[in-house]
Design a protein around this motif. Sequence first.
Motif, PDB file in Angstrom:
ATOM      1  N   ILE A   1      72.271  33.785  32.719  1.00 56.87           N
ATOM      2  CA  ILE A   1      71.087  33.268  33.404  1.00 56.87           C
ATOM      3  C   ILE A   1      70.814  31.820  32.979  1.00 56.87           C
ATOM      4  CG2 ILE A   1      68.581  33.522  33.615  1.00 56.87           C
ATOM      5  CD1 ILE A   1      69.064  36.587  33.280  1.00 56.87           C
TER       6      ILE A   1
ATOM      7  N   ALA B   1      69.621  38.110  39.252  1.00 52.90           N
ATOM      8  CA  ALA B   1      70.375  38.514  38.060  1.00 52.90           C
ATOM      9  C   ALA B   1      71.701  39.154  38.452  1.00 52.90           C
ATOM     10  CB  ALA B   1      69.543  39.469  37.214  1.00 52.90           C
TER      11      ALA B   1
ATOM     12  N   MET C   1      63.872  38.392  41.205  1.00 55.48           N
ATOM     13  CA  MET C   1      64.446  38.155  39.877  1.00 55.48           C
ATOM     14  C   MET C   1      65.646  39.069  39.627  1.00 55.48           C
ATOM     15  SD  MET C   1      60.953  37.860  37.584  1.00 55.48           S
ATOM     16  CE  MET C   1      61.764  37.466  36.031  1.00 55.48           C
TER      17      MET C   1
ATOM     18  N   MET D   1      64.364  32.537  33.992  1.00 54.00           N
ATOM     19  CA  MET D   1      64.622  33.047  35.344  1.00 54.00           C
ATOM     20  C   MET D   1      63.477  32.670  36.284  1.00 54.00           C
ATOM     21  SD  MET D   1      66.457  34.632  37.578  1.00 54.00           S
ATOM     22  CE  MET D   1      67.645  35.878  37.018  1.00 54.00           C
TER      23      MET D   1
END
Length: 426
Positions: free
Chosen positions: A230, A199, A195, A118
């Motif tokens: 991801i 997601a 992040m 990520m």
Amino acid sequence: MKNKKISRRATATCSTCNAIKRVLGSVLCAALIVCQIVPVLATDEYGDPIVTATPVPEEIYHTDYYTQPADTDSIEGWVQGPQIEGESAVLMDMITGSILYSKNADKAQYPASITKIMTALLGSENLKATDKFTMSETAAHGITDTQSSSIYADTGEEFTVEQALMAVMLQSANEMTLAIAEQTSGSVKKFVELMNQKARQIGCTNTHFNNPNGLPDEKHYTTANDMAKIAHAAWFNPMFRKYCTTVYYEIPATNKFSETRYLLNHHKMMSGQTYAYDGVLGGKTGYTEAAGNTLVTFAHRGNMYLVSVVMQSINGAYSDTKSLLDYGFDNFSRAAVKEKKEISFSCLPAEKYLIKDYQHCVLFYSMRTPSVALPNGTDTDSLKKNYTIKKNPAGRPLLTINYSFNGHQVGTARYYPKNSISDLLL
């Protein structure tokens, strides 16, 4: 008289010979007895006997999850999945998004360093590879664990974004994740928020990141299913693919470090590595005591592109990953589905006075032929279709067709709007 003396000497000589024979016979018999009792042993270069023994097979250790069946085994007509040591795992076909194997896929797990997928994705999306930056004090020395993976970057040291992301993906350098976070969002805290936002956009439902590197944190977790999403999203970013698939990279001497840094990808299933597997393109390793071994692997054979995610495993999760990839490549294939390029609707004769070109009213169109991932030999005509209209943040709603095999989704077709009803009116 002379003859008698000779006879006595001959007799004495014979007696002596017989005595010698008896002694020699006794010695030979004793030697034979000793040879039968004492075995002759081979000796080494120092004269010590070489002792050999029948090897005792070592007891094979398996985790408590090894015998647990895969969740996908419950699908009627699906190929039974392999036994693996990991507690959670997912095998996804990246072209169709079909899940070929899942096991405890929605159970929250600590991801360890596969978190960096990520981080690298966001860095690839928001930063220019050739841009230069200077390491801050907080980035260079923000991680105090001396056992932490690192390239030992120092305060004031200059790098390019590409060098930093290569260090993240190949060397798993934790301090460089802090640097990428700062360069992307201004601070690690804001980057972590990004992040989690990303997601959610990808479709993760049970993921919460609390740092950009995966170091132990009770509030930092994800699932095998979310991690596959991801990884799937990251793979289609060309810059991420470059970092992910690189086996070897050099960072030349910098303003703070006079020697070249040599980076070797830690993923041991890549070409030339210890557990090299035909078709593996790249991936990311991870390990902490709490997370166990975690491993994400991208692989390609024929027309199949697979991503494997294994969490809470042992021995690097390499044997688990091999079993999953063998399972995917050996038992599944991707097939095209025959669909119309355009979706139109029929009009009543009277509507010709209301609608332009009423005989050919196209609402949606497809840009490519849809495909599905199925067990070998499965006829695509047996699939069920489900039509849905989805909101599109970028514009008009999208039409999707979900294809399912005995209730399990195996692919999706996406249609884009060509005309709205208002556009069709005279």
